[in-house]
Design a protein around this motif. Structure first.
Motif, PDB file in Angstrom:
ATOM      1  N   GLN A  34       0.820  -1.213   0.000  1.00 38.08           N
ATOM      2  CA  GLN A  34       0.000   0.000   0.000  1.00 38.08           C
ATOM      3  C   GLN A  34       0.852   1.261   0.000  1.00 38.08           C
ATOM      4  O   GLN A  34       0.456   2.286  -0.541  1.00 38.08           O
ATOM      5  N   GLN A  35       2.026   1.191   0.596  1.00 40.62           N
ATOM      6  CA  GLN A  35       2.918   2.348   0.692  1.00 40.62           C
ATOM      7  C   GLN A  35       3.909   2.425  -0.468  1.00 40.62           C
ATOM      8  O   GLN A  35       4.768   3.304  -0.496  1.00 40.62           O
ATOM      9  N   GLY A  36       3.816   1.492  -1.401  1.00 39.56           N
ATOM     10  CA  GLY A  36       4.691   1.514  -2.560  1.00 39.56           C
ATOM     11  C   GLY A  36       6.083   0.964  -2.307  1.00 39.56           C
ATOM     12  O   GLY A  36       6.972   1.123  -3.145  1.00 39.56           O
ATOM     13  N   GLU A  37       6.296   0.320  -1.171  1.00 39.83           N
ATOM     14  CA  GLU A  37       7.616  -0.248  -0.868  1.00 39.83           C
ATOM     15  C   GLU A  37       7.866  -1.539  -1.637  1.00 39.83           C
ATOM     16  O   GLU A  37       9.013  -1.905  -1.875  1.00 39.83           O
ATOM     17  N   ILE A  38       6.793  -2.243  -1.953  1.00 45.51           N
ATOM     18  CA  ILE A  38       6.853  -3.403  -2.843  1.00 45.51           C
ATOM     19  C   ILE A  38       5.728  -3.211  -3.860  1.00 45.51           C
ATOM     20  O   ILE A  38       4.862  -2.351  -3.694  1.00 45.51           O
ATOM     21  N   ALA A  39       5.725  -3.989  -4.904  1.00 44.56           N
ATOM     22  CA  ALA A  39       4.720  -3.846  -5.954  1.00 44.56           C
ATOM     23  C   ALA A  39       3.309  -3.975  -5.384  1.00 44.56           C
ATOM     24  O   ALA A  39       3.044  -4.836  -4.536  1.00 44.56           O
ATOM     25  N   ALA A  40       2.422  -3.111  -5.852  1.00 48.40           N
ATOM     26  CA  ALA A  40       1.039  -3.110  -5.370  1.00 48.40           C
ATOM     27  C   ALA A  40       0.344  -4.442  -5.652  1.00 48.40           C
ATOM     28  O   ALA A  40      -0.535  -4.857  -4.895  1.00 48.40           O
ATOM     29  N   ASP A  41       0.758  -5.121  -6.724  1.00 50.05           N
ATOM     30  CA  ASP A  41       0.134  -6.394  -7.073  1.00 50.05           C
ATOM     31  C   ASP A  41       0.975  -7.603  -6.630  1.00 50.05           C
ATOM     32  O   ASP A  41       0.806  -8.707  -7.136  1.00 50.05           O
ATOM     33  N   ALA A  42       1.854  -7.373  -5.672  1.00 51.90           N
ATOM     34  CA  ALA A  42       2.713  -8.464  -5.182  1.00 51.90           C
ATOM     35  C   ALA A  42       1.862  -9.619  -4.658  1.00 51.90           C
ATOM     36  O   ALA A  42       0.827  -9.404  -4.027  1.00 51.90           O
ATOM     37  N   ASP A  43       2.308 -10.828  -4.919  1.00 52.53           N
ATOM     38  CA  ASP A  43       1.627 -12.026  -4.425  1.00 52.53           C
ATOM     39  C   ASP A  43       2.088 -12.261  -2.982  1.00 52.53           C
ATOM     40  O   ASP A  43       3.117 -12.899  -2.737  1.00 52.53           O
ATOM     41  N   ILE A  44       1.318 -11.727  -2.033  1.00 46.56           N
ATOM     42  CA  ILE A  44       1.699 -11.755  -0.616  1.00 46.56           C
ATOM     43  C   ILE A  44       1.883 -13.184  -0.108  1.00 46.56           C
ATOM     44  O   ILE A  44       2.848 -13.486   0.588  1.00 46.56           O
ATOM     45  N   ASP A  45       0.966 -14.081  -0.478  1.00 47.68           N
ATOM     46  CA  ASP A  45       1.083 -15.467  -0.007  1.00 47.68           C
ATOM     47  C   ASP A  45       2.350 -16.141  -0.538  1.00 47.68           C
ATOM     48  O   ASP A  45       3.009 -16.884   0.192  1.00 47.68           O
ATOM     49  N   LEU A  46       2.692 -15.862  -1.781  1.00 46.60           N
ATOM     50  CA  LEU A  46       3.914 -16.440  -2.343  1.00 46.60           C
ATOM     51  C   LEU A  46       5.157 -15.863  -1.659  1.00 46.60           C
ATOM     52  O   LEU A  46       6.107 -16.604  -1.366  1.00 46.60           O
ATOM     53  N   ILE A  47       5.144 -14.568  -1.377  1.00 48.56           N
ATOM     54  CA  ILE A  47       6.277 -13.959  -0.664  1.00 48.56           C
ATOM     55  C   ILE A  47       6.426 -14.589   0.713  1.00 48.56           C
ATOM     56  O   ILE A  47       7.542 -14.905   1.146  1.00 48.56           O
ATOM     57  N   ILE A  48       5.315 -14.816   1.403  1.00 50.97           N
ATOM     58  CA  ILE A  48       5.378 -15.454   2.724  1.00 50.97           C
ATOM     59  C   ILE A  48       5.976 -16.848   2.596  1.00 50.97           C
ATOM     60  O   ILE A  48       6.820 -17.252   3.406  1.00 50.97           O
ATOM     61  N   ASP A  49       5.584 -17.596   1.577  1.00 51.91           N
ATOM     62  CA  ASP A  49       6.168 -18.927   1.364  1.00 51.91           C
ATOM     63  C   ASP A  49       7.679 -18.837   1.145  1.00 51.91           C
ATOM     64  O   ASP A  49       8.449 -19.647   1.680  1.00 51.91           O
ATOM     65  N   LEU A  50       8.107 -17.857   0.349  1.00 45.31           N
ATOM     66  CA  LEU A  50       9.541 -17.691   0.092  1.00 45.31           C
ATOM     67  C   LEU A  50      10.295 -17.311   1.365  1.00 45.31           C
ATOM     68  O   LEU A  50      11.408 -17.805   1.612  1.00 45.31           O
ATOM     69  N   LEU A  51       9.700 -16.454   2.179  1.00 48.94           N
ATOM     70  CA  LEU A  51      10.342 -16.078   3.447  1.00 48.94           C
ATOM     71  C   LEU A  51      10.449 -17.281   4.385  1.00 48.94           C
ATOM     72  O   LEU A  51      11.453 -17.448   5.081  1.00 48.94           O
ATOM     73  N   ARG A  52       9.432 -18.139   4.384  1.00 47.73           N
ATOM     74  CA  ARG A  52       9.501 -19.378   5.177  1.00 47.73           C
ATOM     75  C   ARG A  52      10.657 -20.250   4.699  1.00 47.73           C
ATOM     76  O   ARG A  52      11.360 -20.872   5.490  1.00 47.73           O
ATOM     77  N   ILE A  80      16.930 -11.911   1.158  1.00 46.34           N
ATOM     78  CA  ILE A  80      15.756 -11.023   1.129  1.00 46.34           C
ATOM     79  C   ILE A  80      15.965  -9.901   0.138  1.00 46.34           C
ATOM     80  O   ILE A  80      15.038  -9.500  -0.572  1.00 46.34           O
ATOM     81  N   ASP A  81      17.192  -9.379   0.026  1.00 49.89           N
ATOM     82  CA  ASP A  81      17.489  -8.358  -0.974  1.00 49.89           C
ATOM     83  C   ASP A  81      17.183  -8.882  -2.378  1.00 49.89           C
ATOM     84  O   ASP A  81      16.612  -8.178  -3.207  1.00 49.89           O
ATOM     85  N   LEU A  82      17.557 -10.124  -2.653  1.00 41.56           N
ATOM     86  CA  LEU A  82      17.263 -10.709  -3.962  1.00 41.56           C
ATOM     87  C   LEU A  82      15.760 -10.838  -4.193  1.00 41.56           C
ATOM     88  O   LEU A  82      15.270 -10.624  -5.302  1.00 41.56           O
ATOM     89  N   LEU A  83      15.038 -11.146  -3.151  1.00 44.43           N
ATOM     90  CA  LEU A  83      13.597 -11.310  -3.251  1.00 44.43           C
ATOM     91  C   LEU A  83      12.892 -10.004  -3.579  1.00 44.43           C
ATOM     92  O   LEU A  83      11.971  -9.958  -4.375  1.00 44.43           O
ATOM     93  N   PHE A  84      13.364  -8.912  -2.971  1.00 39.54           N
ATOM     94  CA  PHE A  84      12.645  -7.645  -3.104  1.00 39.54           C
ATOM     95  C   PHE A  84      13.277  -6.652  -4.075  1.00 39.54           C
ATOM     96  O   PHE A  84      12.709  -5.599  -4.316  1.00 39.54           O
ATOM     97  N   ASP A  85      14.435  -6.959  -4.616  1.00 38.92           N
ATOM     98  CA  ASP A  85      15.050  -6.026  -5.586  1.00 38.92           C
ATOM     99  C   ASP A  85      14.606  -6.323  -6.983  1.00 38.92           C
ATOM    100  O   ASP A  85      14.181  -7.317  -7.375  1.00 38.92           O
TER     101      ASP A  85
END
Length: 85
Positions: A34-52, A80-85
């Motif tokens: 929502q704040q534009g720090e990551i893509a607005a259409d980011a797949d939140i559930d997939l990111i959580i899986d990757l962080l796990r 994490i840098d690779l995930l979000f860059d």
């Protein structure tokens, strides 16, 4: 208590199913989108899986290879840098 074990003993929550941690991650990632720090259409559930996955892999480094906290933090930061860059 969370476990990474094939035997689900009474009271043991399967690895990665800790609802409070997942809810906290979802809340933080939703706010970031929502704040534009990551893509607005980011797949939140997939990111959580990757962080796990990052957490589990780094646990292996600590448990099997004796990695210290400084090494684990540096490694996770790079992942994490690779995930979000």
């Amino acid at each position: 208590v969370s476990a990474f074990t094939p035997d689900q003993e009474a009271g043991v929550i399967p690895f990665g199913v800790t609802e409070a941690a997942v809810a906290g991650a979802r809340q933080a990632l939703t706010a970031a989108a929502q704040q534009g720090e990551i893509a607005a259409d980011a797949d939140i559930d997939l990111i959580i899986d990757l962080l796990r996955g990052i957490y589990a892999w780094n646990y292996r480094l600590a448990a099997r290879e004796g990695a210290d906290a400084e090494t684990l933090i540096a490694h996770a930061d790079r992942q994490i840098d690779l995930l979000f860059d």
